[in-house]
Design an enzyme around this catalytic site. Structure first.
Site, PDB file in Angstrom:
ATOM      1  CE  LYS A  48      -3.425   2.461   2.968  1.00 50.16           C
ATOM      2  NZ  LYS A  48      -4.538   2.264   4.041  1.00 50.16           N
ATOM      3  CE  LYS A 107      -6.133   2.083  -0.090  1.00 47.27           C
ATOM      4  NZ  LYS A 107      -6.256   2.124   1.116  1.00 47.27           N
TER       5      LYS A 107
HETATM    6  C1  PBG Z   1      -7.445   2.943   5.914  1.00 44.45           C
HETATM    7  C2  PBG Z   1      -7.766   3.094   4.557  1.00 44.45           C
HETATM    8  C3  PBG Z   1      -7.590   4.025   3.392  1.00 44.45           C
HETATM    9  C4  PBG Z   1      -8.119   3.481   2.345  1.00 44.45           C
HETATM   10  C5  PBG Z   1      -8.466   2.281   2.836  1.00 44.45           C
HETATM   11  N1  PBG Z   1      -8.263   1.912   3.810  1.00 44.45           N
HETATM   12  C6  PBG Z   1      -7.058   5.437   3.607  1.00 44.45           C
HETATM   13  C7  PBG Z   1      -5.733   5.504   3.942  1.00 44.45           C
HETATM   14  O1  PBG Z   1      -4.478   4.926   4.067  1.00 44.45           O
HETATM   15  O2  PBG Z   1      -5.606   6.962   4.218  1.00 44.45           O
HETATM   16  C8  PBG Z   1      -7.922   4.288   0.923  1.00 44.45           C
HETATM   17  C9  PBG Z   1      -9.258   3.802  -0.006  1.00 44.45           C
HETATM   18  C10 PBG Z   1      -9.442   4.756  -1.085  1.00 44.45           C
HETATM   19  O3  PBG Z   1      -8.932   5.641  -1.158  1.00 44.45           O
HETATM   20  O4  PBG Z   1     -10.494   4.293  -1.783  1.00 44.45           O
HETATM   21  N2  PBG Z   1      -6.217   2.891   6.198  1.00 44.45           N
HETATM   22 ZN    ZN Z   2      -5.640   3.896   8.053  1.00 45.16          ZN
END
Ligand code: PBG
Ligand code: ZN
Length: 324
Positions: free
Chosen positions: A195, A248
């Site tokens: 991620k 992601k």
């Molecule tokens: C929480 C999380 C996030 C997303 C999924 N789980 C946001 C982040 O890490 O700030 C992003 C999902 C999206 O942008 O559609 N950790």
């Molecule tokens: Zn988070």
């Protein structure tokens, strides 16, 4: 030897021939729809930066989930917006927390739907970070305990799969150990393994009310410039017991999807995130892109790169288009 013996256009002549030689399938049963659940009754609040996506109270969530299942989508990914936030994110593992209540309702009302829960503290902490903040930084090992409690509490409430998205080191092992200890040996872990610290999460943070109050997430999410590291992240999570790995965001990281799939051969989820959704929705609303064509092209490309499943806010629309 080649031209004119081989004419690539021969196999493109008719829709029927093109179907026979196509290399990638896109079907609704590869899609996962994210949903945001909030307290209250009859709440259906559209997210300004994500047209067509809503914060839903549990009664409306159940209706939405029913429709999702009827469209042939097998799974949803649940995010909770708690009534109150605190430093420790205690709403995340509260037996009567928003996700725990939503899980109970969905299990009862839409039993054929697979319920995946996002396991992360950022929606529940007052500072908006994904873990416990200590001396101005997120403390990795203190956070693990909270994440493990959260995952167990989701499994107890009915989660079919837990999906840690916090990017703490060792969290998959910690969650696996706790789940096993509590008897949830069959609950799979879908790890947000690779991620990136991406600018494409902006709209989501409005939807989930999880924008960090200070700093950013670069001390735990990955540097967008790294590709070998994305593979290492996936391999480490696999060693710790991840059943499904994830890349992601998706579209700006198709090379990562390809590499992680090639190098792990594990079931791979790609998260087509909120900013990717917002871009296409905005261009379509302006009349600059054909929404259906552009969305199906994007989702097909993510599959072609190597994703087995796609988490996407376009899931409902795509499921309708793919039926026709
Ligand atoms: C929480 C999380 C996030 C997303 C999924 N789980 C946001 C982040 O890490 O700030 C992003 C999902 C999206 O942008 O559609 N950790
Ligand atoms: Zn988070």
């Amino acid at each position: 030897m080649y031209f004119p013996a081989y004419r690539m256009r021969r196999l493109r002549q008719t829709p029927q021939i093109r179907e026979l030689v196509r290399e990638t399938d896109l079907l609704a049963d590869r899609l996962i729809y994210p949903l945001f659940v909030t307290h209250g009754q009859d709440v259906k609040e559209e997210v300004a930066s994500m047209p067509g996506c809503y914060q839903l109270s549990i009664n409306n969530l159940v209706e939405e989930a029913r429709q999702v299942r009827e469209l042939g989508i097998p799974a949803v990914l649940l995010f909770g917006i708690p009534a109150e936030k605190d430093e420790a994110g205690s709403g995340a593992y509260d037996e009567e927390g928003i996700i725990q209540m939503a899980l109970a309702a969905l299990k009862e009302e839409v039993p054929q739907l697979t319920l995946i829960t996002d396991v992360c503290l950022c929606e529940y902490t007052s500072h908006g970070h994904c873990g416990i903040v200590h001396d101005g930084d997120v403390d990795n090992d203190l956070t693990l305990e909270m994440l493990a409690r959260m995952a167990v509490s989701h499994a107890e409430a009915g989660a079919d799969i837990v999906a840690p998205s916090d990017m703490m080191d060792g969290r998959v092992a910690a969650i696996r150990a706790s789940l096993d200890n509590e008897g949830f040996t069959n609950t799979p872990i879908m790890s947000y393994s690779s991620k990136f610290a991406s600018s494409y999460y902006g709209p989501f943070r409005n939807a989930a009310e999880s924008t960090p109050e200070f700093g950013d997430r670069r001390s735990y999410q990955m540097d967008i410039r790294n590709s070998d590291e994305a593979v290492r992240e996936a391999l480490l999570d696999i060693e710790e017991g991840a059943d499904i790995v994830m890349v992601k965001p998706a579209l700006p990281f198709l090379d990562i999807i390809y590499r992680v799939k090639q190098e792990t051969k594990f079931p791979l989820a790609a998260y087509n995130v909120s900013g990717e959704y917002a871009m296409l929705k905005a261009a379509a609303a302006a009349g600059w892109l054909d929404e259906k064509e552009a969305v199906l092209e994007a989702l097909t490309s993510i599959r072609r790169a190597g994703a087995d499943m796609i988490i996407t806010y376009h899931a409902k629309d795509a499921a309708v288009w793919l039926r026709q």
